[in-house]
Scaffold this active site. Sequence first.
Site, PDB file in Angstrom:
ATOM      1  N   GLY A   1      45.193  77.825  81.562  1.00  0.00           N
ATOM      2  CA  GLY A   1      46.361  78.168  81.034  1.00  0.00           C
ATOM      3  C   GLY A   1      46.088  78.931  79.532  1.00  0.00           C
ATOM      4  NE  ARG A   2      47.398  73.393  76.907  1.00  0.00           N
ATOM      5  CZ  ARG A   2      47.711  72.303  76.243  1.00  0.00           C
ATOM      6  NH1 ARG A   2      47.299  72.633  74.691  1.00  0.00           N
ATOM      7  NH2 ARG A   2      46.364  72.318  76.451  1.00  0.00           N
TER       8      ARG A   2
ATOM      9  CD  GLN B   1      54.179  77.549  89.359  1.00  0.00           C
ATOM     10  OE1 GLN B   1      54.786  77.334  88.023  1.00  0.00           O
ATOM     11  NE2 GLN B   1      52.556  77.386  88.797  1.00  0.00           N
TER      12      GLN B   1
ATOM     13  N   PRO C   1      49.941  80.293  85.287  1.00  0.00           N
ATOM     14  CG  PRO C   1      51.849  79.782  87.397  1.00  0.00           C
ATOM     15  CD  PRO C   1      51.156  79.449  87.075  1.00  0.00           C
ATOM     16  CG  MET C   2      50.926  79.385  80.407  1.00  0.00           C
ATOM     17  SD  MET C   2      49.324  79.723  79.200  1.00  0.00           S
ATOM     18  CE  MET C   2      48.095  81.689  79.579  1.00  0.00           C
ATOM     19  CB  ALA C   3      57.735  79.957  80.350  1.00  0.00           C
TER      20      ALA C   3
ATOM     21  CB  CYS D   1      56.843  72.434  84.656  1.00  0.00           C
ATOM     22  SG  CYS D   1      58.167  72.542  83.317  1.00  0.00           S
TER      23      CYS D   1
ATOM     24  N   GLY E   1      43.013  71.962  82.770  1.00  0.00           N
ATOM     25  CA  GLY E   1      43.121  71.202  81.804  1.00  0.00           C
ATOM     26  C   GLY E   1      42.199  70.773  80.686  1.00  0.00           C
TER      27      GLY E   1
END
Length: 377
Positions: free
Chosen positions: A236-237, A78, A24-26, A109, A213
């Site tokens: 994620g990123r 999430q 999950p990424m805002a 977070c 990561g």
Amino acid sequence: MTFPVPRELRLGPLRVDTPVVLAPMAGITNAAYRRLCAEQGAGLYVCEMITSRGIVERDETTLRMLTFDETETVRSVQLYGTDPVYVGKAAEILAAEHGVAHIDLNFGCPVPKVTRKGGGGALPWKRRLLGDILEAAVRAAAPYDVPVTMKTRKGIDAEHLTFLDAGRIAQEAGCAAIALHGRTVDQAYSGQADWSAIGELVAHVDIPVLGNGDIWEASDAIAMVQQTGAAGVVVGRGCLGRPWLFRDLAAAFAGEQVATLPALGEVASMMRRHAELLCRHMGEVQGCKEFRKHVAWYLKGFAAGGELRNNLALVSSLAALDDLLSRLDPDEPFPLAALGTPRGRQGSPRRVVLPQGWLDDTDGTGCAVAEDMHSGG
């Protein structure tokens, strides 16, 4: 020791064809982006973080974030919270009213506005509170056969590690899995992820451990599970501006050697698809506004001129986007120098903002500061 590569992921009754989870990424993992990534490869695609209080009190902003694409057959959310009662009620609402099939609890977070309330990556320091929250969520979701997982970090900093206790507590509470980001909260996204901690957690618990990561390429994911014994990976990123990474990940976990190196014309087509999906869910004006933040990620390493980039980052309609994308050189090859490199902001280590006296004991049972109602990280 080299561990075998898993072919699928089991989270209680939920079977995920490829052991890959979109983190999950805002402001990123909305319904449009989740569909875009899912069109590229199999996996579990998690909604942006939302607050338990926002769900329970029917906050309009929070409920708008509970938007799912019609193609999402497995709804994954999430959830953030610091109060076991709110978290339990929110978990029940998600399962009973919104058809959610998987709930992930955020205890990783690093954002100051979250940690200063004792939430996110700060909360696992309070072992009893962590257990109470997890038990409340698992208990509430159980009648609906919805698995609950948690995501955390190594700890607050090198002197205040929590991940092994968090794994034990998650297992005792009945969680289906635990995901570990191999950084501490004070590292945020700086430095290098410590995959050895993921392997240590795998050896410490019996429930599946997911590694997170520094997964920039599919080969990184395979290396992580082989080195650590993780049951899958959380990405994620690494997928920012590269939704086709999920295509590579699906191939890699199936034992195929595929690396997608799209020419700029293919990237432009992906950009257009992304904008189209955003506009479908949000309307053209808001959809184009949301798309702007993705432009730099899509074009990273390409030689597209500064003026064109700037105009793309200010686009306000699909027609304007089509015109601008047509000016890109479709034959420009993918920039190899961009492979295996961090995407998004890395930042630098920073002091973690915590509630007064938070580190004085590890046996807290109540939240120091009530969570706010705002969702989205």
